[in-house]
Design a protein around this motif. Sequence first.
Motif, PDB file in Angstrom:
ATOM      1  N   ARG A  20       0.844  -1.211   0.000  1.00 35.46           N
ATOM      2  CA  ARG A  20       0.000   0.000   0.000  1.00 35.46           C
ATOM      3  C   ARG A  20       0.876   1.257   0.000  1.00 35.46           C
ATOM      4  N   ASP A  21       1.895   1.271   0.873  1.00 33.34           N
ATOM      5  CA  ASP A  21       2.796   2.427   0.945  1.00 33.34           C
ATOM      6  C   ASP A  21       3.543   2.623  -0.374  1.00 33.34           C
ATOM      7  N   ALA A  22       3.986   1.534  -0.988  1.00 29.89           N
ATOM      8  CA  ALA A  22       4.701   1.628  -2.269  1.00 29.89           C
ATOM      9  C   ALA A  22       3.790   2.198  -3.347  1.00 29.89           C
ATOM     10  N   ARG A  23       2.546   1.750  -3.367  1.00 29.35           N
ATOM     11  CA  ARG A  23       1.591   2.259  -4.365  1.00 29.35           C
ATOM     12  C   ARG A  23       1.336   3.742  -4.157  1.00 29.35           C
ATOM     13  N   LEU A  24       1.240   4.160  -2.891  1.00 32.18           N
ATOM     14  CA  LEU A  24       1.056   5.586  -2.607  1.00 32.18           C
ATOM     15  C   LEU A  24       2.252   6.384  -3.119  1.00 32.18           C
ATOM     16  N   GLY A  25       3.421   5.749  -3.141  1.00 30.83           N
ATOM     17  CA  GLY A  25       4.621   6.391  -3.658  1.00 30.83           C
ATOM     18  C   GLY A  25       4.726   6.325  -5.170  1.00 30.83           C
ATOM     19  N   GLY A  26       3.696   5.790  -5.820  1.00 23.72           N
ATOM     20  CA  GLY A  26       3.667   5.761  -7.278  1.00 23.72           C
ATOM     21  C   GLY A  26       4.243   4.498  -7.905  1.00 23.72           C
ATOM     22  N   HIS A  27       4.567   3.503  -7.089  1.00 24.12           N
ATOM     23  CA  HIS A  27       5.120   2.261  -7.629  1.00 24.12           C
ATOM     24  C   HIS A  27       4.010   1.290  -8.000  1.00 24.12           C
ATOM     25  N   LYS A  28       4.323   0.446  -8.981  1.00 25.57           N
ATOM     26  CA  LYS A  28       3.382  -0.593  -9.393  1.00 25.57           C
ATOM     27  C   LYS A  28       3.816  -1.908  -8.741  1.00 25.57           C
ATOM     28  N   VAL A  29       3.015  -2.374  -7.783  1.00 26.33           N
ATOM     29  CA  VAL A  29       3.334  -3.597  -7.054  1.00 26.33           C
ATOM     30  C   VAL A  29       2.065  -4.419  -6.924  1.00 26.33           C
ATOM     31  N   GLU A  30       2.170  -5.712  -7.203  1.00 28.98           N
ATOM     32  CA  GLU A  30       1.049  -6.635  -7.026  1.00 28.98           C
ATOM     33  C   GLU A  30       1.381  -7.578  -5.882  1.00 28.98           C
ATOM     34  N   LEU A  31       0.372  -7.903  -5.082  1.00 28.36           N
ATOM     35  CA  LEU A  31       0.564  -8.831  -3.969  1.00 28.36           C
ATOM     36  C   LEU A  31      -0.407  -9.982  -4.095  1.00 28.36           C
ATOM     37  N   ASP A  32       0.115 -11.197  -4.061  1.00 26.97           N
ATOM     38  CA  ASP A  32      -0.690 -12.410  -4.052  1.00 26.97           C
ATOM     39  C   ASP A  32      -0.427 -13.069  -2.705  1.00 26.97           C
ATOM     40  N   SER A  33      -1.376 -12.931  -1.776  1.00 27.51           N
ATOM     41  CA  SER A  33      -1.091 -13.438  -0.440  1.00 27.51           C
ATOM     42  C   SER A  33      -2.277 -14.171   0.145  1.00 27.51           C
ATOM     43  N   GLN A  34      -1.967 -14.914   1.163  1.00 29.99           N
ATOM     44  CA  GLN A  34      -2.966 -15.555   1.987  1.00 29.99           C
ATOM     45  C   GLN A  34      -2.524 -15.351   3.427  1.00 29.99           C
ATOM     46  N   PRO A  35      -3.435 -15.491   4.381  1.00 27.42           N
ATOM     47  CA  PRO A  35      -3.066 -15.252   5.776  1.00 27.42           C
ATOM     48  C   PRO A  35      -2.039 -16.275   6.255  1.00 27.42           C
ATOM     49  N   LEU A  36      -0.797 -15.825   6.415  1.00 28.16           N
ATOM     50  CA  LEU A  36       0.261 -16.716   6.882  1.00 28.16           C
ATOM     51  C   LEU A  36       1.103 -15.995   7.924  1.00 28.16           C
ATOM     52  N   THR A  37       1.563 -16.766   8.882  1.00 25.72           N
ATOM     53  CA  THR A  37       2.343 -16.233   9.986  1.00 25.72           C
ATOM     54  C   THR A  37       3.741 -16.825   9.972  1.00 25.72           C
ATOM     55  N   ALA A  38       4.724 -15.957  10.098  1.00 22.17           N
ATOM     56  CA  ALA A  38       6.108 -16.398  10.270  1.00 22.17           C
ATOM     57  C   ALA A  38       6.447 -16.249  11.747  1.00 22.17           C
ATOM     58  N   PHE A  39       7.486 -16.925  12.184  1.00 19.44           N
ATOM     59  CA  PHE A  39       7.905 -16.834  13.569  1.00 19.44           C
ATOM     60  C   PHE A  39       9.322 -16.311  13.616  1.00 19.44           C
ATOM     61  N   GLY A  40       9.518 -15.212  14.344  1.00 20.82           N
ATOM     62  CA  GLY A  40      10.867 -14.669  14.416  1.00 20.82           C
ATOM     63  C   GLY A  40      10.892 -13.328  15.099  1.00 20.82           C
ATOM     64  N   LYS A  41      11.919 -12.563  14.776  1.00 17.08           N
ATOM     65  CA  LYS A  41      12.113 -11.223  15.324  1.00 17.08           C
ATOM     66  C   LYS A  41      11.376 -10.252  14.405  1.00 17.08           C
ATOM     67  N   PRO A  42      10.222  -9.734  14.849  1.00 18.29           N
ATOM     68  CA  PRO A  42       9.383  -8.926  13.957  1.00 18.29           C
ATOM     69  C   PRO A  42      10.103  -7.763  13.280  1.00 18.29           C
ATOM     70  N   LEU A  43      10.892  -6.985  14.022  1.00 23.44           N
ATOM     71  CA  LEU A  43      11.553  -5.835  13.399  1.00 23.44           C
ATOM     72  C   LEU A  43      12.565  -6.273  12.346  1.00 23.44           C
ATOM     73  N   ALA A  44      13.298  -7.332  12.635  1.00 25.53           N
ATOM     74  CA  ALA A  44      14.281  -7.833  11.673  1.00 25.53           C
ATOM     75  C   ALA A  44      13.596  -8.357  10.417  1.00 25.53           C
TER      76      ALA A  44
END
Length: 153
Positions: A20-44
């Motif tokens: 969403r932020d990239a699109r607001l910046g004028g970039h063309k980005v497509e996302l194909d996602s499903q609800p998935l969770t990774a486990f780790g250090k969130p900020l990293a």
Amino acid sequence: RSHENRAPLRIDLVLQKMVRDARLGGHKVELDSQPLTAFGKPLALKRALGNLLDNAMFYGESQQQPVQVAIAPGEAGMVSVTVRDHGPGVPEAALARLGQPYTRLDHGAAMRNEGLGLGLSIVREIVADHGGSVRFRNHPEGGFEVRLALPAG
């Protein structure tokens, strides 16, 4: 090394916001996602994903084709994140060096002297710290692709 605690992170929601932020910046980005969770250090993990997306938009954005991001279940309890651009790709001889610190490829005038060549090495280090893997390749249909395997949450 960061002592940040590991926790589940909804990788799809993080990437939805980045796209969403990239699109607001004028970039063309497509996302194909499903609800998935990774486990780790969130900020990293957010930093690694941001570096990949920024790299794809900077080096591989095409006026005809958007940067493509896909999130899917991976093998053996992993989450797969793929970022593909439609730029010139990477010379085959340089693929093995990608992810090493200070590796910069000569993209001619397009480089504009930006970056130190650390983005992909940071991605590789963060993913390795999480017990995951990174694969860099030129896509058979053109462009460059990075695939991450991260531990599922």
